[in-house]
Each structure stands twice: as structure tokens, then as C-alpha cells.
Design a protein around this motif. Structure first.
Motif: not given
Length: 136
Positions: A10-20
Motif C-alpha cells: 500500500l502506497i499512501a501519499d497525497d502527491n500523485p507523482i510520487v504515489r504513481e
């Protein structure tokens, strides 16, 4: 493909670039990467017992009422012996053994996840070997 057994991460991050970016790299290594952009959606993913999460990366601060520390507590309810990787304001190891990275880049996050996966495999192998020795 990675030499580590495929895991559900599970990757929980509000930055879409980092997350994806991190999720794509993990998928390229054969892992199943689940993503969440808020603490609440990550919490629901952790509570989905039909699809258990093997490992967790989260930002310490997430939008909404559920932060990364709450997610880490929930995760430790299922995996007491595994570390969570968190992104925070300072680099340290928490009292529970979680790795807090200071404002990591996607590469730093990916490398930290890869290290805990390899360490987890080694710990599992050692535990399995110890169990075989006791049975013999």
C-alpha cells in the motif's frame, strides 16, 4: 523481475507523482501496488481483510482525519514484526521500529521499500529454517 516474492504493498501519499511513480516501479518488479491519496482511503484498504496488505509506505501527514501514524498503528495490528516506511520532517527510526525518511524522493522511497522487502524475506527464511530445525 525482482528476486523477492511478489507482495501487496500500500502506497499512501497525497502527491500523485510520487504515489504513481513508486507504484509503477513496484509493479514493474512484479508486486501488487495499491495506492491511496488520503488517510481514509488507505485505512479502508488496510481494513479490507479479503485483500490483505503485506507492506505499507505512507506520508506521516495526509489530508483528512487519518494520518500516517494512525495507518501505522492499524498496520501493526496485523503485522507486529514488520516496519512501516513513513515520509516525515526528520529521518529517524520510531519507537516501534518504523523507518521515517526525511522528505524522500520517489527513488528513496522505492529503495527503502526494496530494502524492507529483502529484509522481510531474509527474516521469513530464517524463521522457516528455525522451524524446520525444531521439527527435525
Amino acid at each position: 523481475m525482482s528476486m523477492v516474492k511478489p507482495q501487496r504493498i500500500l502506497i499512501a501519499d497525497d502527491n500523485p507523482i510520487v504515489r504513481e511513480t513508486v507504484a509503477q516501479w513496484l509493479r514493474a518488479q512484479g508486486h501488487e501496488a495499491i495506492t491511496a491519496d488520503t488517510g481514509e482511503s488507505a485505512f479502508l484498504a488496510l481494513r479490507d481483510w479479503s485483500h490483505p496488505i503485506g507492506w505499507l509506505y505512507t506520508r506521516a501527514v495526509l489530508p483528512g482525519l487519518v494520518d500516517g501514524w494512525i495507518l501505522a498503528d492499524e498496520y501493526h495490528g496485523m503485522h507486529r514484526d514488520r516496519s512501516v516506511i513513513l515520509a516525515g520532517a526528520e529521518q529517524r527510526v520510531s519507537s516501534r521500529g518504523d523507518l521515517v525518511l526525511k522528505h524522500p524522493t520517489p527513488v528513496g522511497i522505492f529503495n527503502a521499500i526494496r530494502q524492507v522487502l529483502v529484509a522481510g524475506e531474509a527474516a521469513t527464511f530464517a524463521a522457516d529454517a528455525a522451524e524446520v530445525c525444531r521439527a527435525a
